[in-house]
Every structure is written in C-alpha cells, then in structure tokens.
Design a protein around this motif. Structure first.
Motif: not given
Length: 401
Positions: A274-288, A386-394
């Motif tokens: 759940g750490m990945l999801a928590s990091t993502i939802v920490g961004v304002s506006g991501i709910s869209e 979490v950080l590396h998965s976001l980097f590869e996604l990016y």
C-alpha cells in the motif's frame, strides 16, 4: 558572510530528539547568502556551551544558537552567553508584562522561575516570539533562539531581516542545484560527469540516498548561469538516469504525464503493502486519474483479485518477472504498476534473497518488468521499490506516443 550554528540540548546528543532546526536555519541562511562553516551540538552544560561559543566566535563573525532558553535548571544558553560576553543579565519591564499576559491568556500560573524566560544579556536586542513564550535575542554577533521548532520558524526569518539590513552589504544569496540520479553506481556516475566540475567558484558533492544519488552544485546566485550550463552538460551525458531536480518529486512528474495524456492509473502491490498507492495519492489532483490500489499480498489474492494464473505462480514463484507482468495484466486501466519482492528480514533464499524485487509496468498495450536487488532494512527496501517503480513508470510514460 559565514556563520557557526550551535545546537544545544542533551536530548540531541543521546538520540531522544531529532535535530530539524539546523536544516531549517540552513535553508533560510542560504536564501540571504550566509554560509554555515561549522555546526556543533552540545549538551546542557554551561562549560561546554561557553566552549562552543568561543569556538564559533574564533571562526566566524556570526554565531547562532538554538535551544536552552526556557525556564528549567538545564536551560543554560543565556547564562553561557552572558558569561562569555561578561554581561549582566537583565529583564525589561515591557517584556515581563508581555510574558505575564501570555501566561494569563493560557490560564497558567506565572512562577518565579518563569522570569528566566525573559532574561537576556544587557544590551541584547529581542526578537518577538509570536507563537511561544521566550523571545530570541541578538548581541555582539551572537543570536539565540528557543529549541521549539515552531518558535524558531516564527522568529528566525525576522532575525535574518534585521541582521542583513544592519550588518550585511551587497548580499549574494547562495544558489543550490540538485540533480537526482538513479540506476547508475556512484563510481561510474563520477567518471561520466567529473570533467564538468572544473569551475572554481562552485562546490560539488554526491549525496547517496535511498532513492538514488543527488548531484549537488552549490555557489552564489551570481554564478547561477554557469551552473545551468554545467547542468545541460550533465543531461547530455547521463540524461536517461536523471529522475528529478531540486525539490520536485517523481510522483508529481508522473501525475503531469498522466494529465497530459489523459490516462488512468491503478496499482497492485505485494511487498510494498500500500506504500505505492499512498505515495501516489499524496499528489493533489491525482483523484481524477488514480482509479484504485490493491494490496494483493497473498498468492490467493493475486489469483482471485488479479486473475494471475496459479500455474505461473507455481512455476516461477510469486517473486518473479512473470508474476509482476501478470499482475499488471489483471488491472483494467490504461496504465498500471505492480510490485512483488522479498522485503525481509526473513523469507529470503539463495535463489531469491532479501531485497530481490520485481516491478511490472503497463502503459496501454506495452508491458515491461524490472528486476532490482535492493539493500537495507525492510522499510528501506519497500521505499526504494516505490521510488524506482515510479521512475520506471515515468520513463515509459515519457516514451509513450
């Protein structure tokens, strides 16, 4: 202009309290072009605080202390400064009235020992404390602040305004450029970019973090354009390894690409829990754009929630590229990320040791998996994942056309 910081408090030495005040002060000092040469931490000892002040004044014109301005017996900073300067302690009537009013408003009895909170060396200039009791003060190149963070945050900018207006001419603020790099060893990184670090007016350093390496260049604002030119050379050399710059977060960069492409996103997590999801939802506006996050920790959950073929798990194991890819296939959004690994400290084997992690990424019809061998404790391995998965996604979102 250069200074020495002195952090006062036995609790800072024995690990009971984390020093965050010096980080705040460093950032504020950078803004006005005052560089820290030394940072000392001393316990609640009159003799040691005086020794620290003496060291600081021998090295720099400005010495700044934090901590030890309260009313208890172990609050000794004022007495130390008074003895160092050979000044008597005084209490101004106006400040005594003000602190009595603060106690009255809080319905707290004002005791004799509370006089100590408004004592100061004779000749000192006070800095009003809008959020607490004891004011800070400045005298003969020595500034002293309470150790309570919110009180320091309130008074320190006011002090810097006073100090720079009265004691500094032709201020040239400090300029810092951070380039965050991942996926390349420090030794190789240095070999690839050290040829650019030849400007004498710029300081260079590598800071190794859980999420990668910070390449930091520090100079004065007047040399900012030189730093920007070096940054361009670094991008040309190792651009594919650069994650972010300065305070920018990788999850915010992912959000911007999702928004530009109008893609929805979901995640399925095993080792990150759940750490990945928590990091993502920490961004304002991501709910869209963020649809769901599933914690499919057990094999049964992967099979039932994500339709992962049980034979794949049986053949390759839950921690495998095949399962990571199957997990993202079980998510229905255009973009998806999965994590599966051995976070430890138990559960590792020779074939699959602690720190082995697979990340799956799907962007439309393109699916990739990435293998990592992280080190550290359970929390650090999960955070790195979490950080590396976001980097590869990016990177995959950037390549998507």
């Amino acid at each position: 202009m250069r200074c020495t910081l002195i952090m006062v408090g036995t609790e800072l030495l024995n690990g009971a309290t984390l020093d965050t005040n010096s980080i705040f002060m460093a950032n504020e000092l950078n803004k006005v072009g005052i560089k820290i040469d030394f940072k000392l931490t001393v316990g609640d000892s009159l003799e040691k605080i005086i020794q620290a002040i003496n060291f600081g004044k021998e090295k720099n014109n400005l010495v700044i202390l934090s901590g030890g301005l309260g009313s208890t017996d172990d609050d000794l900073t004022k007495e130390a400064i008074s003895k160092f300067l050979n000044k008597k302690m005084i209490v101004e009537e106006k400040e005594l009235i003000e602190i009595r009013e603060k106690f009255k408003k809080l319905n707290i009895e004002f005791l004799k020992k509370n006089y100590k909170e408004v004592e100061k060396p004779e000749g000192a200039i006070s800095i009003t404390n809008d959020v607490g009791m004891a004011p800070a003060f400045f005298i003969d190149g020595i500034a002293a602040f309470p150790g309570v963070p919110k009180e320091l945050y309130n008074m320190f900018p006011k002090f810097l305004k006073y100090y720079t207006d009265n004691y500094c001419e032709n201020i040239d603020p400090i300029y810092i450029k951070d380039i965050v790099v991942s996926g390349i060893p420090e030794s190789i990184l240095e070999e690839k970019i050290k040829e650019f670090f030849i400007e004498p007016n710029i300081e260079y350093e590598f800071l190794v973090k859980d999420y990668g390496i910070i390449v930091r260049m520090q100079t004065l604002e007047s040399f900012k354009n030189t730093v920007e030119k070096i940054k361009e050379k670094i991008y040309n050399s190792i651009g594919k390894y650069i994650i972010t710059e300065d305070e920018e977060k990788i999850e915010e960069k992912v959000f911007e690409l999702l928004k530009d492409k109008n893609y929805d996103l979901s995640v399925a997590e095993s080792c990150t829990g759940g750490m990945l999801a928590s990091t993502i939802v920490g961004v304002s506006g991501i709910s869209e754009f963020f649809i769901e996050g599933l914690v499919t920790y057990s094999n049964e959950s992967k099979i039932n929630r994500l339709n992962v073929d049980k034979n794949i798990i049986k053949r390759y194991g839950a921690v495998s590229k095949e399962v990571a890819e199957a997990m993202v296939c079980g998510l229905e959004t255009k973009v998806a990320v999965s994590t599966t690994g051995v976070a430890g400290p138990n559960g590792g084997t020779i074939e699959k040791p602690v720190g082995l992690v697979y990340v799956g990424v799907k962007v439309r019809d393109k699916i990739k998996s990435f293998k990592f061998n992280f080190t550290g404790d359970r929390e650090r391995i999960r955070r790195k994942t979490v950080l590396h998965s976001l980097f590869e996604l990016y990177k995959m979102l950037e390549e998507d056309e």
